[in-house]
Scaffold this active site. Structure first.
Site, PDB file in Angstrom:
ATOM      1  N   HIS A  19      -7.904 -44.318 -33.713  1.00 63.31           N
ATOM      2  CA  HIS A  19      -7.154 -43.180 -33.158  1.00 63.31           C
ATOM      3  C   HIS A  19      -5.739 -43.593 -32.764  1.00 63.31           C
ATOM      4  O   HIS A  19      -4.768 -42.919 -33.096  1.00 63.31           O
ATOM      5  CB  HIS A  19      -7.886 -42.629 -31.924  1.00 63.31           C
ATOM      6  N   ASP A  57      -4.752 -36.122 -29.096  1.00 61.24           N
ATOM      7  CA  ASP A  57      -5.843 -36.551 -29.968  1.00 61.24           C
ATOM      8  C   ASP A  57      -6.993 -35.537 -29.912  1.00 61.24           C
ATOM      9  O   ASP A  57      -7.189 -34.858 -28.897  1.00 61.24           O
ATOM     10  CB  ASP A  57      -6.341 -37.920 -29.485  1.00 61.24           C
ATOM     11  N   SER A  75     -10.543 -46.034 -42.868  1.00 59.05           N
ATOM     12  CA  SER A  75     -10.887 -46.962 -43.949  1.00 59.05           C
ATOM     13  C   SER A  75     -10.967 -46.217 -45.280  1.00 59.05           C
ATOM     14  O   SER A  75     -10.523 -46.717 -46.319  1.00 59.05           O
ATOM     15  CB  SER A  75     -12.223 -47.645 -43.662  1.00 59.05           C
ATOM     16  N   GLN A  98     -19.488 -41.017 -39.783  1.00 59.77           N
ATOM     17  CA  GLN A  98     -19.424 -41.754 -41.052  1.00 59.77           C
ATOM     18  C   GLN A  98     -20.447 -41.299 -42.094  1.00 59.77           C
ATOM     19  O   GLN A  98     -20.208 -41.411 -43.302  1.00 59.77           O
ATOM     20  CB  GLN A  98     -19.559 -43.258 -40.767  1.00 59.77           C
TER      21      GLN A  98
HETATM   22  N1  UDP Z   1      -9.773 -52.571 -39.431  1.00 54.94           N
HETATM   23  C1  UDP Z   1      -9.176 -53.752 -39.760  1.00 54.94           C
HETATM   24  N2  UDP Z   1      -9.944 -54.868 -39.801  1.00 54.94           N
HETATM   25  C2  UDP Z   1     -11.280 -54.871 -39.539  1.00 54.94           C
HETATM   26  C3  UDP Z   1     -11.889 -53.628 -39.210  1.00 54.94           C
HETATM   27  C4  UDP Z   1     -11.112 -52.503 -39.179  1.00 54.94           C
HETATM   28  O1  UDP Z   1      -7.963 -53.804 -40.009  1.00 54.94           O
HETATM   29  O2  UDP Z   1     -11.909 -55.928 -39.616  1.00 54.94           O
HETATM   30  C5  UDP Z   1      -8.935 -51.347 -39.379  1.00 54.94           C
HETATM   31  C6  UDP Z   1      -9.058 -50.521 -40.623  1.00 54.94           C
HETATM   32  O3  UDP Z   1      -8.077 -50.911 -41.570  1.00 54.94           O
HETATM   33  C7  UDP Z   1      -8.850 -49.117 -40.111  1.00 54.94           C
HETATM   34  C8  UDP Z   1      -9.347 -49.174 -38.675  1.00 54.94           C
HETATM   35  O4  UDP Z   1      -9.396 -50.545 -38.317  1.00 54.94           O
HETATM   36  O5  UDP Z   1      -7.472 -48.798 -40.103  1.00 54.94           O
HETATM   37  C9  UDP Z   1     -10.742 -48.625 -38.527  1.00 54.94           C
HETATM   38  O6  UDP Z   1     -10.692 -47.245 -38.548  1.00 54.94           O
HETATM   39  P1  UDP Z   1     -11.871 -46.402 -39.181  1.00 54.94           P
HETATM   40  O7  UDP Z   1     -11.543 -44.976 -38.934  1.00 54.94           O
HETATM   41  O8  UDP Z   1     -12.103 -46.772 -40.594  1.00 54.94           O
HETATM   42  O9  UDP Z   1     -13.156 -46.844 -38.415  1.00 54.94           O
HETATM   43  P2  UDP Z   1     -13.487 -47.042 -36.863  1.00 54.94           P
HETATM   44  O10 UDP Z   1     -13.221 -48.453 -36.557  1.00 54.94           O
HETATM   45  O11 UDP Z   1     -12.615 -46.090 -36.091  1.00 54.94           O
HETATM   46  O12 UDP Z   1     -14.926 -46.728 -36.821  1.00 54.94           O
END
Ligand code: UDP
Length: 484
Positions: A15, A121, A372, A392
């Site tokens: 976010h 948000d 992602s 998801q």
């Molecule tokens: N991310 C990353 N490295 C990791 C895990 C996640 O850079 O090892 C980043 C990913 O590129 C994305 C964000 O964290 O931009 C995760 O957002 P997403 O909405 O996919 O999933 P959430 O973590 O919010 O469940």
């Protein structure tokens, strides 16, 4: 005339980072826009502190950051004793007075600026009331897709107009944002419990009060869902302004930068499209039994791999995030690292965008977080779905069934500490291996559809493209707000 915008992101990695990217996009598009981003500190602590620091350092001049002061100890304790589903709305409530004070100060200090609006948000919607107090419109920044937004509004409609709630079953729904019937099994856990439904319904009601909803999506990606939202006269104006993704590596702390170099060096030595990347978001981790199945699947597939493997939080009930292992032998079977050293690399927190943009990466086994998914689409990397938490499962359904740009490992898997619906099954190596083979197939329809979608999403962001135009319309609305 200078337009001041107040951004209020949620304190979660996905976010916060996408809100900041959106702020950067807005500021770069129009020199009249000045933005202040208010940073909340999550009482449970999270890795957003380091992220916020990096984002601040990278942000252009017309974007300012203000940290919302810490809560007093008594309020913090009270919040932490709440059940998970009530915790977040109560936490946001606790920030209201602090936000009001900060905005009052900003306005006093601003030379010639006029407040053009609040961008809150999707889960900070009680801040709409603060915007009302300042007599300015509130817009919601929706960090998931339009189909999920339409699903939230649909669940609210069912409850408010037909007194119906959905419960876990093998049924299918005909939900307006989707072309195909939607199995109840792929709905987010939060929509399948009484408390969760109450939260979704309350959130959706508030979303309808916004002047507009800025959705991190692309018209060409979610044409059906966007049209169905536009057809609902009780839905605010929808701006489809995505994909807003983390184009730079805003996450990287110095030690992470070093490991990023190692990863890129390793990827540089692999043939094009030969590596499958496995990564499960900021909260994704597995217990030892599941890790063993993944390792076995990788060996069975014989595929080159880059695997982001993280240790589950020891304090499950506390929403703490996974951490990096000091030594992967703690969890991997003896010999795995040696046997696979020529074809694989195991890492902790991944520089995901850098990895997805690398030509050696040919497939992405993902938890299907919306960020992602957008990052994978932007780089044209087909996905294999393995949802865990939040929305998801429905994202996975959309990617596999509605869009055909992902292979299925699972669509209904749940690892969700907030409900009792958590999957008890261990996903077997053969199932994972099949998904890996599908996603790495160079000739697959999934790959060609993903490449088409990549081109469409990129076209959307250039002049006259659908997202570019929608963002322009939003800026016009902001300018109109300060003229009145
Ligand atoms: N991310 C990353 N490295 C990791 C895990 C996640 O850079 O090892 C980043 C990913 O590129 C994305 C964000 O964290 O931009 C995760 O957002 P997403 O909405 O996919 O999933 P959430 O973590 O919010 O469940």
């Amino acid at each position: 005339m200078r337009a001041e915008l107040i951004f209020i992101p949620s304190p979660g990695v996905g976010h916060l980072a996408s809100s900041v990217e959106f702020a950067k996009l807005l500021a770069s598009r129009d020199g009249r826009i000045f933005i202040t981003i208010l940073i909340m500190k999550h009482p449970f602590g999270s890795n957003t502190g380091a992220l916020a620091q990096n984002l601040k350092e990278e942000a252009p001049k017309r974007i300012a950051f203000v940290d919302i002061p810490d809560l007093d100890e008594a309020t913090r304790k009270e919040l932490m004793s709440l059940p998970p589903i009530s915790f977040f709305p109560a936490f946001i409530e606790s920030q209201r007075a602090l936000v009001r004070d900060i905005v009052t100060t900003i306005l006093k200090q601003s030379e010639s600026g006029k407040l053009g609006g609040f961008i809150v948000d999707m889960f900070c919607n009680s801040m709409i009331d603060v915007a009302n107090e300042f007599n300015v419109p509130a817009y919601v920044f929706f960090t998931s897709g339009a189909a999920f937004l339409s699903l939230m509004l649909y669940v609210q409609n069912l409850k408010d107009n037909e007194s119906k709630e959905i419960s876990d079953s093998d049924a299918e729904l005909s939900a307006p944002g989707f072309i195909n019937p939607v199995p109840v099994k792929v709905l987010p856990s939060v929509m399948l419990t009484k408390d969760g439904t109450a939260f979704i319904v309350a959130t959706a009601r508030r979303l309808r009060e916004a002047r507009g909803i800025l959705v991190n999506t692309v018209l060409e990606l979610e044409a059906h869902a966007i049209k169905s939202l536009a057809d609902d006269e009780n839905t605010p104006l929808i701006y489809h302004v995505g994909p807003i993704i983390n184009f730079t590596t805003g996450w990287a702390t110095p030690d992470k930068k070093k490991s990023e170099e190692d990863i890129v060096c390793w990827l540089d030595r692999q043939p094009p499209l030969s590596v499958v990347f496995l990564c499960f978001g900021s909260r994704g981790s597995f217990d030892a039994e599941q890790v063993t199945e993944i390792a076995h699947a990788l060996e069975l597939s014989g595929q080159r791999f880059l695997w982001s493997l993280r240790r589950p939080s020891q304090e499950k009930e506390k929403m703490n995030l996974p951490t990096d292992y000091e030594d992967y032998n703690e969890v991997l079977a003896e010999g795995f690292l040696e046997r696979t050293s020529a074809i694989g690399k195991v890492i902790g927190w991944a520089p995901q965008v850098t990895i997805l943009s690398h030509p050696s990466v040919g497939g992405f086994v993902s938890h299907c977080g919306w960020n992602s998914s957008l990052e994978s689409i932007w780089h044209g990397v087909p996905m294999a779905t393995w949802p865990l938490y939040a929305e998801q499962q429905i994202n996975a359904f959309q990617l596999v069934k509605e869009l055909g740009i992902a292979a299925e490992i699972k669509m209904d898997h749940r690892k969700d500490q907030f409900t009792k619906l958590e999957s008890t099954e261990v996903v077997k190596a053969e199932v994972i291996e099949r998904g890996i083979r599908c996603v790495m197939d160079g000739e697959s329809e999934v790959r060609s559809k993903m490449m088409e979608m990549k081109d469409k999403c990129r076209e959307a962001t250039v002049e006259a493209g659908s997202s570019y135009t929608s963002l322009g319309q939003f800026i016009e609305a902001i300018m109109d707000n300060i003229r009145v």
